[in-house]
Write a protein that holds these residues in place. Sequence first.
Motif, short mmCIF file in Angstrom:
data_model
loop_
_atom_site.label_atom_id
_atom_site.label_comp_id
_atom_site.label_asym_id
_atom_site.label_seq_id
_atom_site.Cartn_x
_atom_site.Cartn_y
_atom_site.Cartn_z
N ASP A 19 -79.98 3.96 -15.39
CA ASP A 19 -79.18 4.14 -14.17
C ASP A 19 -78.78 5.60 -14.02
N THR A 20 -79.52 6.34 -13.20
CA THR A 20 -79.22 7.76 -12.95
C THR A 20 -78.64 7.98 -11.56
N VAL A 21 -78.11 6.92 -10.96
CA VAL A 21 -77.68 6.97 -9.56
C VAL A 21 -76.73 8.12 -9.27
N SER A 22 -75.80 8.40 -10.17
CA SER A 22 -74.80 9.45 -9.91
C SER A 22 -75.44 10.80 -9.60
N LEU A 23 -76.54 11.10 -10.29
CA LEU A 23 -77.16 12.42 -10.13
C LEU A 23 -77.80 12.59 -8.75
N MET A 24 -78.18 11.50 -8.13
CA MET A 24 -78.74 11.59 -6.78
C MET A 24 -77.69 11.36 -5.71
N LEU A 25 -76.77 10.45 -5.99
CA LEU A 25 -75.76 10.08 -5.01
C LEU A 25 -74.83 11.24 -4.67
N ALA A 26 -74.34 11.96 -5.68
CA ALA A 26 -73.35 13.02 -5.44
C ALA A 26 -73.87 14.08 -4.46
N PRO A 27 -75.07 14.66 -4.67
CA PRO A 27 -75.54 15.66 -3.71
C PRO A 27 -75.90 15.06 -2.35
N ALA A 28 -76.29 13.79 -2.32
CA ALA A 28 -76.61 13.16 -1.03
C ALA A 28 -75.36 13.02 -0.18
N ILE A 29 -74.24 12.63 -0.81
CA ILE A 29 -72.97 12.53 -0.07
C ILE A 29 -72.54 13.91 0.41
N ALA A 30 -72.71 14.91 -0.44
CA ALA A 30 -72.37 16.28 -0.04
C ALA A 30 -73.21 16.74 1.14
N ALA A 31 -74.48 16.32 1.17
CA ALA A 31 -75.37 16.69 2.27
C ALA A 31 -74.93 16.05 3.58
N CYS A 32 -74.13 14.99 3.49
CA CYS A 32 -73.67 14.27 4.69
C CYS A 32 -72.23 14.62 5.06
N GLY A 33 -71.65 15.65 4.45
CA GLY A 33 -70.32 16.11 4.84
C GLY A 33 -69.19 15.66 3.96
N GLY A 34 -69.48 14.86 2.91
CA GLY A 34 -68.43 14.43 1.99
C GLY A 34 -68.30 15.37 0.80
N TYR A 35 -67.29 15.14 0.00
CA TYR A 35 -67.09 15.90 -1.24
C TYR A 35 -66.99 14.89 -2.39
N VAL A 36 -67.68 15.20 -3.49
CA VAL A 36 -67.72 14.28 -4.62
C VAL A 36 -67.24 14.99 -5.89
N PRO A 37 -65.94 14.90 -6.20
CA PRO A 37 -65.44 15.42 -7.48
C PRO A 37 -65.59 14.34 -8.55
N MET A 38 -66.79 14.19 -9.08
CA MET A 38 -67.12 13.05 -9.92
C MET A 38 -66.75 13.31 -11.38
N ILE A 39 -65.81 12.54 -11.88
CA ILE A 39 -65.39 12.65 -13.28
C ILE A 39 -66.01 11.47 -14.02
N SER A 40 -67.03 11.77 -14.81
CA SER A 40 -67.85 10.73 -15.43
C SER A 40 -67.56 10.62 -16.92
#
Length: 438
Positions: free
Chosen positions: A91-112
């Motif tokens: 499950d590598t979803v976080s690595l793709m999801l975070a920049p995709a959300i950023a590309a759509c105008g969101g901010y992802v301060p992901m503490i993993s």
Amino acid sequence: MTYLPQEIIRRKRDGATLTAPEIAFMVEGLTAGTVTEGQVAAFAMATFFRGMAIEERVALTLAMRDSGTVLDWSDLNGPALDKHSTGGIGDTVSLMLAPAIAACGGYVPMISGRGLGHTGGTLDKLDSVKGYQTQPDNALFRKVVRQMGCAVIGQTADLAPADKRFYGIRDVTGTVESIDLITASILSKKLAAGLHGLVLDVKTGTGAFMATLDASRALADSLVKVANGAGLPTVGVITDMNEPLGTAAGNAVEVQLAVDFLTGKRIDPRMWDVTVALSAEMLVLGKLQPDYASAKAAIETAFTSGKAAEIFGRMVAALGGPADFVEKADSYLDRPAIVRPIHAETSGTITAIDTRAIGVAVVAMGGGRVRAADPIDHAVGFTTLAGLGETVDASRPLGVVYARTEAQAEAAAVALRQAYALGSSPVRGPAVIERVTG
């Protein structure tokens, strides 16, 4: 008002519903050391057997959140959004999801987190990227989030410190498997991150901590209700872990798989389905898109346009990794001496997978921890793992092992063969099972 820890423990032992001040007193005592480890252990055991009402879970979560620093992202030009997974294999979803959300105008301060048991941890994966800082100071963390739109880092000591101490006590007293305490543990850290919206990926199946759908639903329902009750807009999604989500399991090999996904070189269909579904939910929660269909289209464009890949590369560089990591990931990621296919002993169609066993095999090679202080070998693992319904034979292996020694490779081959069942009638459900709103 002054409380006595033993009286609070007694009340919970006898099945009473604790008040928010009573719960806050126990958490404050846990943080300050004025409540003993024995008392905390007794409180955990009483909770384990008696359970907590939703309002108690909310009070425990908020008290643990308030045991340390609570981040504030009100200075951003968009919503601070995140997702949490209950843990799986490949499950590598976080690595793709975070920049995709950023590309759509969101901010992802992901503490993993790091790996837990048989499941891989996002931070262990990122540690395979030479130079990447998984524990930056707060100033750098905020700078990267503000400028790049996302940063994936580890929990700092001042975020929900009560959770770290509480978990350590639960770990050695047989009280980890409590939905009430799991809920507070997960959400206290997410609430401390100052988020405006959260999506929860709750796994179910042979590779999940909650192996049955009913147990996964119960956890998802608790998480969603408590998060919303604590003021954090949250949606849950139950996803399948009866097989690895992606075709790689390990650390460096999963990072390579994420880069291949972002660049379009290789996209595993089930990984695509889960990543897009979770990301779309986040965009709707953050009011960046009006509905799920619009959000799904926006996320798909973020990937196909290459914008998500570009942002991922910039994030890696901003946190100390190579500036050309996306372009040359293979040259930066460690690869062990032994790379060879593992074939099944007979040809056949895959009808069942013990996904947990695959994760355990990675741990046994050194790709995970037996003890908290154990070092990680980021290079070992499996690639090209076969999925349910696939036919394996002399040309299609069960997977490819990445190992340091012959002994490692042989042990991994035995474990992988034992993890797969072959037959003639495979049953494969969807990767995204259902949505939970509480």
